[in-house]
Design a protein around this motif. Structure first.
Motif, PDB file in Angstrom:
ATOM      1  N   CYS A   1     -53.389 -10.080  -0.498  1.00 39.92           N
ATOM      2  CA  CYS A   1     -52.612  -9.619   0.714  1.00 39.92           C
ATOM      3  C   CYS A   1     -52.652 -10.140   1.945  1.00 39.92           C
ATOM      4  O   CYS A   1     -51.943  -9.865   3.051  1.00 39.92           O
ATOM      5  CB  CYS A   1     -52.435  -7.985   0.668  1.00 39.92           C
TER       6      CYS A   1
ATOM      7  N   TYR B   1     -56.759  -4.903  -4.312  1.00 43.01           N
ATOM      8  CA  TYR B   1     -57.584  -5.925  -4.886  1.00 43.01           C
ATOM      9  C   TYR B   1     -59.133  -5.526  -4.618  1.00 43.01           C
ATOM     10  O   TYR B   1     -59.668  -5.086  -3.900  1.00 43.01           O
ATOM     11  CB  TYR B   1     -57.340  -7.145  -3.812  1.00 43.01           C
TER      12      TYR B   1
ATOM     13  N   CYS C   1     -59.841  -3.648  -1.250  1.00 37.34           N
ATOM     14  CA  CYS C   1     -59.095  -3.830  -0.205  1.00 37.34           C
ATOM     15  C   CYS C   1     -58.317  -2.499  -0.034  1.00 37.34           C
ATOM     16  O   CYS C   1     -57.528  -2.026  -0.832  1.00 37.34           O
ATOM     17  CB  CYS C   1     -58.119  -4.992  -0.514  1.00 37.34           C
TER      18      CYS C   1
ATOM     19  N   CYS D   1     -54.319  -3.495  -0.457  1.00 42.59           N
ATOM     20  CA  CYS D   1     -53.423  -3.742  -1.663  1.00 42.59           C
ATOM     21  C   CYS D   1     -54.070  -3.341  -3.119  1.00 42.59           C
ATOM     22  O   CYS D   1     -53.558  -3.345  -3.833  1.00 42.59           O
ATOM     23  CB  CYS D   1     -52.975  -5.270  -1.855  1.00 42.59           C
TER      24      CYS D   1
ATOM     25  N   CYS E   1     -58.283 -11.143   2.467  1.00 37.48           N
ATOM     26  CA  CYS E   1     -58.031 -10.570   1.134  1.00 37.48           C
ATOM     27  C   CYS E   1     -57.252 -11.688   0.143  1.00 37.48           C
ATOM     28  O   CYS E   1     -56.350 -12.293   0.766  1.00 37.48           O
ATOM     29  CB  CYS E   1     -57.056  -9.375   0.962  1.00 37.48           C
TER      30      CYS E   1
HETATM   31 FE    FE Z   1     -55.610  -6.733  -0.150  1.00 36.80          FE
END
Ligand code: FE
Length: 234
Positions: A224, A193, A188, A191, A221
């Motif tokens: 986030c 991830y 992502c 964030c 995600c």
């Molecule tokens: Fe994210």
């Protein structure tokens, strides 16, 4: 001498949850710019983005809480408090909260907590610098506190409302044109991830073995809430 942003990135910070309550609403957010300004009496400062819901609650309620996050804090907790708005979701419902005398205090993965009464609020442009006198403080665990540098190394970029946000000057680590491998992981861009096809996203109905390309178009995600197109192949 010009301004080299990398010179500012060398400054050290921790990672904190700042909480507040006003008018029957309560909220918390991730902040790195929290620091002690005087020892006697004990006073803290916190720089909070004016666009954030917590900002208005501190301004209106006159108090703020601080939870010092441990190095072991999971990305999910930072995701809830760093990448969602308390105007949309009740973030504190996703955490273990202790009622302080004046504000809620998040105690999950907290090394220490404190409550401070706002003495002054300085307009710093995008942010307000709240200076508060500590009314209560307590150590909750002997764990090491998370540093902002360690957070960056592990988790990717800062939330966009962080005072030290680097997203506008730091180029993406990956070119979006790279052809995705079948079994590749995707990260992502908001964030940090990482989606791993081997693990899937069982909490959201995605079975292990599901390729990123095969995720439903409305999958977001899990940390986030960013859409699929915010991801880049690793
Ligand atoms: Fe994210």
């Amino acid at each position: 001498m010009g301004i080299d942003p990398k010179a500012l990135w060398t400054m050290s910070y921790g990672v904190y949850l700042v909480t507040a309550r006003a008018g029957g609403r309560a909220n918390g957010q991730v902040a790195n710019s929290v620091f002690q300004v005087t020892a006697e009496p004990a006073r803290l400062a916190a720089a909070i983005n004016k666009e954030n819901f917590t900002h208005d609650l501190i301004r209106d309620g006159g108090w703020f809480g601080v939870s010092v996050l441990a190095d072991s804090v999971p990305m999910e907790l930072i995701g809830v408090f760093g990448f969602k708005s308390g105007r949309d979701v009740d973030k504190l419902a996703h955490a273990t909260v202790r009622d302080g005398a004046h504000v809620p205090l998040v105690i999950d993965h907290a090394v220490a907590v404190a409550e401070a009464r706002v003495l002054a609020a300085a307009d710093a442009g995008t942010h307000t610098l709240f200076i508060g006198e500590v009314a209560a403080a307590e150590v909750l665990s002997g764990a090491a506190p998370l540093t902002y540098a360690a957070y960056h190394a592990r988790k990717g970029r800062a939330p966009k409302n962080a005072p030290t946000y680097r997203g506008e000057i730091e180029p993406p680590a990956q070119a979006p044109t790279k052809a995705p491998a079948v079994a590749s992981t995707w990260t992502c861009g908001v964030c940090g991830y990482t989606y791993d096809p081997a693990e899937g996203d069982p909490a959201h109905g995605i079975a292990p073995g599901t390729r990123f390309d095969d995720l439903p178009g409305d999958w977001v995600c899990p940390v986030c809430g960013a859409p699929k197109d915010a991801f880049l192949p690793d």
